[in-house]
Motif scaffolding. Structure first.
Motif, PDB file in Angstrom:
ATOM      1  N   ALA A   1       0.815  -1.207   0.000  1.00 24.93           N
ATOM      2  CA  ALA A   1       0.000   0.000   0.000  1.00 24.93           C
ATOM      3  C   ALA A   1       0.851   1.261   0.000  1.00 24.93           C
ATOM      4  O   ALA A   1       0.496   2.259  -0.616  1.00 24.93           O
ATOM      5  CB  ALA A   1      -0.933  -0.012   1.210  1.00 24.93           C
ATOM      6  N   ARG A   2       1.998   1.236   0.660  1.00 27.71           N
ATOM      7  CA  ARG A   2       2.809   2.443   0.730  1.00 27.71           C
ATOM      8  C   ARG A   2       3.389   2.815  -0.638  1.00 27.71           C
ATOM      9  O   ARG A   2       3.825   3.947  -0.838  1.00 27.71           O
ATOM     10  CB  ARG A   2       3.942   2.259   1.743  1.00 27.71           C
ATOM     11  N   SER A   3       3.410   1.855  -1.569  1.00 29.12           N
ATOM     12  CA  SER A   3       3.892   2.137  -2.925  1.00 29.12           C
ATOM     13  C   SER A   3       2.753   2.341  -3.917  1.00 29.12           C
ATOM     14  O   SER A   3       2.989   2.499  -5.105  1.00 29.12           O
ATOM     15  CB  SER A   3       4.783   0.983  -3.417  1.00 29.12           C
ATOM     16  N   ALA A   4       1.529   2.326  -3.425  1.00 29.42           N
ATOM     17  CA  ALA A   4       0.374   2.434  -4.316  1.00 29.42           C
ATOM     18  C   ALA A   4       0.353   3.798  -5.002  1.00 29.42           C
ATOM     19  O   ALA A   4       0.711   4.824  -4.409  1.00 29.42           O
ATOM     20  CB  ALA A   4      -0.920   2.243  -3.520  1.00 29.42           C
ATOM     21  N   HIS A   5      -0.071   3.799  -6.246  1.00 31.64           N
ATOM     22  CA  HIS A   5      -0.316   5.069  -6.915  1.00 31.64           C
ATOM     23  C   HIS A   5      -1.263   4.857  -8.089  1.00 31.64           C
ATOM     24  O   HIS A   5      -1.393   3.750  -8.622  1.00 31.64           O
ATOM     25  CB  HIS A   5       0.984   5.738  -7.380  1.00 31.64           C
ATOM     26  N   VAL A   6      -1.925   5.935  -8.462  1.00 29.79           N
ATOM     27  CA  VAL A   6      -2.796   5.968  -9.632  1.00 29.79           C
ATOM     28  C   VAL A   6      -2.479   7.249 -10.383  1.00 29.79           C
ATOM     29  O   VAL A   6      -2.389   8.322  -9.776  1.00 29.79           O
ATOM     30  CB  VAL A   6      -4.291   5.958  -9.231  1.00 29.79           C
ATOM     31  N   ARG A   7      -2.324   7.115 -11.683  1.00 25.89           N
ATOM     32  CA  ARG A   7      -2.075   8.297 -12.515  1.00 25.89           C
ATOM     33  C   ARG A   7      -2.889   8.185 -13.796  1.00 25.89           C
ATOM     34  O   ARG A   7      -2.803   7.181 -14.511  1.00 25.89           O
ATOM     35  CB  ARG A   7      -0.596   8.438 -12.856  1.00 25.89           C
ATOM     36  N   ALA A   8      -3.682   9.187 -14.076  1.00 19.16           N
ATOM     37  CA  ALA A   8      -4.429   9.276 -15.335  1.00 19.16           C
ATOM     38  C   ALA A   8      -4.002  10.559 -16.032  1.00 19.16           C
ATOM     39  O   ALA A   8      -3.968  11.635 -15.413  1.00 19.16           O
ATOM     40  CB  ALA A   8      -5.934   9.286 -15.076  1.00 19.16           C
ATOM     41  N   THR A   9      -3.688  10.427 -17.304  1.00 18.75           N
ATOM     42  CA  THR A   9      -3.210  11.578 -18.068  1.00 18.75           C
ATOM     43  C   THR A   9      -3.998  11.718 -19.359  1.00 18.75           C
ATOM     44  O   THR A   9      -4.022  10.804 -20.183  1.00 18.75           O
ATOM     45  CB  THR A   9      -1.712  11.425 -18.410  1.00 18.75           C
ATOM     46  N   GLY A  10      -4.660  12.861 -19.516  1.00 17.92           N
ATOM     47  CA  GLY A  10      -5.357  13.178 -20.770  1.00 17.92           C
ATOM     48  C   GLY A  10      -6.396  12.160 -21.168  1.00 17.92           C
ATOM     49  O   GLY A  10      -6.506  11.807 -22.348  1.00 17.92           O
ATOM     50  N   VAL A  11      -7.192  11.675 -20.210  1.00 15.71           N
ATOM     51  CA  VAL A  11      -8.164  10.621 -20.496  1.00 15.71           C
ATOM     52  C   VAL A  11      -9.385  11.190 -21.217  1.00 15.71           C
ATOM     53  O   VAL A  11     -10.018  12.139 -20.737  1.00 15.71           O
ATOM     54  CB  VAL A  11      -8.596   9.908 -19.200  1.00 15.71           C
ATOM     55  N   HIS A  12      -9.703  10.601 -22.371  1.00 13.81           N
ATOM     56  CA  HIS A  12     -10.886  10.955 -23.147  1.00 13.81           C
ATOM     57  C   HIS A  12     -11.732   9.697 -23.354  1.00 13.81           C
ATOM     58  O   HIS A  12     -11.194   8.646 -23.708  1.00 13.81           O
ATOM     59  CB  HIS A  12     -10.515  11.522 -24.530  1.00 13.81           C
ATOM     60  N   VAL A  13     -13.035   9.817 -23.139  1.00 12.44           N
ATOM     61  CA  VAL A  13     -13.965   8.717 -23.392  1.00 12.44           C
ATOM     62  C   VAL A  13     -15.223   9.296 -24.027  1.00 12.44           C
ATOM     63  O   VAL A  13     -15.747  10.323 -23.567  1.00 12.44           O
ATOM     64  CB  VAL A  13     -14.351   7.968 -22.099  1.00 12.44           C
ATOM     65  N   SER A  14     -15.691   8.642 -25.090  1.00  8.69           N
ATOM     66  CA  SER A  14     -16.940   9.040 -25.738  1.00  8.69           C
ATOM     67  C   SER A  14     -17.836   7.826 -25.863  1.00  8.69           C
ATOM     68  O   SER A  14     -17.364   6.702 -26.057  1.00  8.69           O
ATOM     69  CB  SER A  14     -16.675   9.629 -27.130  1.00  8.69           C
ATOM     70  N   PHE A  15     -19.138   8.051 -25.747  1.00  7.70           N
ATOM     71  CA  PHE A  15     -20.146   7.009 -25.960  1.00  7.70           C
ATOM     72  C   PHE A  15     -21.063   7.460 -27.086  1.00  7.70           C
ATOM     73  O   PHE A  15     -21.690   8.506 -26.996  1.00  7.70           O
ATOM     74  CB  PHE A  15     -20.973   6.757 -24.707  1.00  7.70           C
ATOM     75  N   GLY A  16     -21.107   6.659 -28.160  1.00  8.47           N
ATOM     76  CA  GLY A  16     -21.981   7.009 -29.273  1.00  8.47           C
ATOM     77  C   GLY A  16     -21.637   8.345 -29.885  1.00  8.47           C
ATOM     78  O   GLY A  16     -22.537   9.069 -30.342  1.00  8.47           O
ATOM     79  N   GLY A  17     -20.372   8.703 -29.889  1.00  6.09           N
ATOM     80  CA  GLY A  17     -19.959   9.980 -30.449  1.00  6.09           C
ATOM     81  C   GLY A  17     -20.105  11.150 -29.489  1.00  6.09           C
ATOM     82  O   GLY A  17     -19.703  12.274 -29.819  1.00  6.09           O
ATOM     83  N   ARG A  18     -20.661  10.931 -28.301  1.00  2.51           N
ATOM     84  CA  ARG A  18     -20.838  12.014 -27.333  1.00  2.51           C
ATOM     85  C   ARG A  18     -19.702  11.963 -26.313  1.00  2.51           C
ATOM     86  O   ARG A  18     -19.516  10.974 -25.617  1.00  2.51           O
ATOM     87  CB  ARG A  18     -22.177  11.871 -26.607  1.00  2.51           C
ATOM     88  N   PRO A  19     -18.911  13.047 -26.181  1.00  2.00           N
ATOM     89  CA  PRO A  19     -17.828  13.065 -25.200  1.00  2.00           C
ATOM     90  C   PRO A  19     -18.380  12.958 -23.779  1.00  2.00           C
ATOM     91  O   PRO A  19     -19.320  13.659 -23.412  1.00  2.00           O
ATOM     92  CB  PRO A  19     -17.160  14.435 -25.428  1.00  2.00           C
TER      93      PRO A  19
END
Length: 531
Positions: A10-28
């Motif tokens: 746990a002491r080394s845990a990390h999460v990093r998200a960079t520039g995340v894009h998601v669209s459903f049916g063409g809708r951002p």
């Protein structure tokens, strides 16, 4: 999108998200989301309903690939979303085993590695060291005890032979949350974890999250929880440039930062709209001068008209070009919730000695006049929802009686949305208004749903959008009495603040049953009924 996952303490845990894009049916749905969290960080993801909060958790969990961007995680991941993974025939024990699968697997791997080490098999030393590290990362030996502690603290069923189908929705979610709090995951992703928790459960959850050694990312409408635990806030709500915002300083920093952002946004938009109006006025004035100067005063002749005309025409054309080139680049800020004016009356609802066997054990008396306020409190199972159903005449009491004034309209917001088939939100709302035979504002005027959601089938709406629609349908009938059961569930903090202010100002009688600690603080001056 690239995704990387490794097992680490746990002491080394990390999460990093960079520039995340998601669209459903063409809708951002997500556009350029950045998020960084290390061990000990507790990141709150907030935003209006339908802004992609649950989608972001799914991306962080690795369950949904992003269209663009990168996600990196270190450590095992535990996810509490709004859908349970097992059916009604499985048992509480099955759910515990499923949520502790990583623990069970780590201990089984260690047993195999121990046997291999005993037999002096080649490579056994390395395998044993890796298996031991994996088990230590999860603190696997103590996991079942931690689950038992959380089951008790959350008032969850601990009979492992009990079929899930015999539990309420809230009971099933409490069992699952207890498992996740005890599983020892390095990364914990929680979607609305406070739903179905009473005061004791909320206190336990708050304590566990504040002491959690790994990364916590949570989506929650519970403003008190966010104020108590969040270290960083990612706000997915619309902004003046369309990009998400990240605020430090905990939830208080987010509230202040968002307030300043909204003020700047409104000012910039107003300036651009005012400038467009000024250009339009200048064009109108130039066009008027052109018309007037084609009819000069007496004593002036054709030469004067011919001399003035070209300059006036050029002025009109120049202003037309300026107006056409002016773009209101700053979009209008989001709409605000507007409570319709609700009617008044004398004594509207009276309940005398009502009780329901097995659900509302102690007889209750309630009398509601116009403008009355009442907060119903008590632990899970005390009968809060039952009492509201009795007051709404949706459930007959076993003892006592309920009397409604003649022609009184009672609006009841339950905790669960009723199935609505394939109809759209606006169709349901208009139908409710017509059935009530009252004059009500249009659905759009309430500021609860955006235009896109009003014309979508209800089945396609997010949980939060359906909750907003439920509230709109209650208000459609312009009730004399509002009965609200956990009204803040699935609603954004901004809408909850606006709703709370409106409930305090309305002339209708209002009864609220809630565990929401911030709502309880905001209604501290209201009378209480403790069950």
């Amino acid at each position: 999108m690239s995704s990387h996952l490794s097992l680490a303490p746990a002491r080394s845990a990390h999460v990093r998200a960079t520039g995340v894009h998601v669209s459903f049916g063409g809708r951002p749905v997500l556009a350029g989301v950045d998020l960084v969290a290390a061990a000990g960080d507790r990141v709150a993801v907030v935003g209006e309903n339908g802004r992609g909060k649950t989608t972001l958790l799914r991306v962080l969990a690795g369950d949904l690939p992003a269209d663009r961007g990168e996600v990196r995680r270190a450590g095992s991941v535990g996810v509490a979303d709004q859908q349970l993974p097992l059916g009604p025939a499985e048992t509480v024990g099955d759910l515990v085993d499923l949520e502790l699968a990583a623990v069970r697997g780590a201990l089984a791997r260690l047993d195999r590695a121990t046997d291999a080490l005993t037999e002096a098999e080649p490579g056994a030393d390395e395998e044993y060291a890796a298996a031991l590290a994996a088990a230590e990362a999860l603190d696997a030996w103590d996991a079942d005890r931690r689950v038992e502690i959380s089951l008790a603290a959350l008032n969850a069923v601990d009979d492992r032979a009990r079929p899930l189908g015999t539990l309420s929705v809230g009971q099933r979610h409490r069992v699952r949350l207890a498992c996740l709090l005890g599983a020892g995951h390095a990364v914990l992703l929680l979607d609305e974890p406070t739903n179905h928790l009473d005061a004791g459960g909320l206190a336990h959850l708050t304590d566990r999250l504040r002491a959690y050694p790994g990364v916590v990312v949570l989506v929650s409408h519970d403003r008190a929880l966010l104020a108590d635990v969040a270290t960083t806030v990612v706000d997915l709500d619309p902004s003046s440039d369309g990009r998400p915002r990240v605020y430090g300083g905990g939830y208080a920093g987010h509230v202040e930062g968002r307030r300043a952002e909204r003020a700047r946004w409104e000012a910039l938009h107003a300036e651009q709209v005012a400038e467009k109006q000024r250009l339009a006025d200048d064009l109108s004035a130039a066009q008027n001068r052109l018309r007037d100067n084609w009819r000069p005063d007496k004593g002036h002749g054709k030469h004067t008209r011919a001399t003035r005309a070209p300059g006036l025409v050029r002025a009109v054309h120049r202003r037309q070009e300026e107006l056409a080139a002016h773009v209101v680049a700053i979009p209008p800020p989001p709409q605000r919730f507007t409570m319709p004016e609700l009617p008044t009356g004398a004594t509207l609802v009276r309940a005398d000695g009502v009780s329901v066997a097995g659900r509302l054990l102690t007889p209750v008396d309630v009398a509601l006049d116009s403008g009355d306020r009442l907060v119903v409190t008590g632990p899970n199972g005390a009968g809060k929802s039952t009492l509201l159903a009795v007051l709404a005449r949706a459930l007959a009491p076993d003892t006592g009686q309920v009397r409604h004034a003649r022609n009184v309209r009672v609006g009841w917001l339950g905790q669960e949305s009723a199935p609505q088939g394939g109809r759209t939100a606006v169709e349901l709302y208009d139908e409710r208004v017509a059935r009530a035979g009252v004059s009500s504002p249009g659905l759009g005027a309430l500021g609860l749903l955006d235009r896109r959601d009003t014309h979508r089938p209800v089945a396609d709406l997010s949980v939060g959008a359906r909750r907003r629609l439920d509230l709109a349908l209650v208000l459609a009938e312009r009730p004399h009495v509002l009965l609200l059961d956990e009204p803040t569930n699935h609603l954004s903090a901004t809408l909850v603040d606006e709703l709370t202010a409106a409930l305090g100002a309305t002339r209708a009688a209002v009864v609220v049953a809630t565990h929401d600690r911030q709502l309880l603080r905001d209604t501290a001056g209201w009378p209480r009924l403790a069950l």
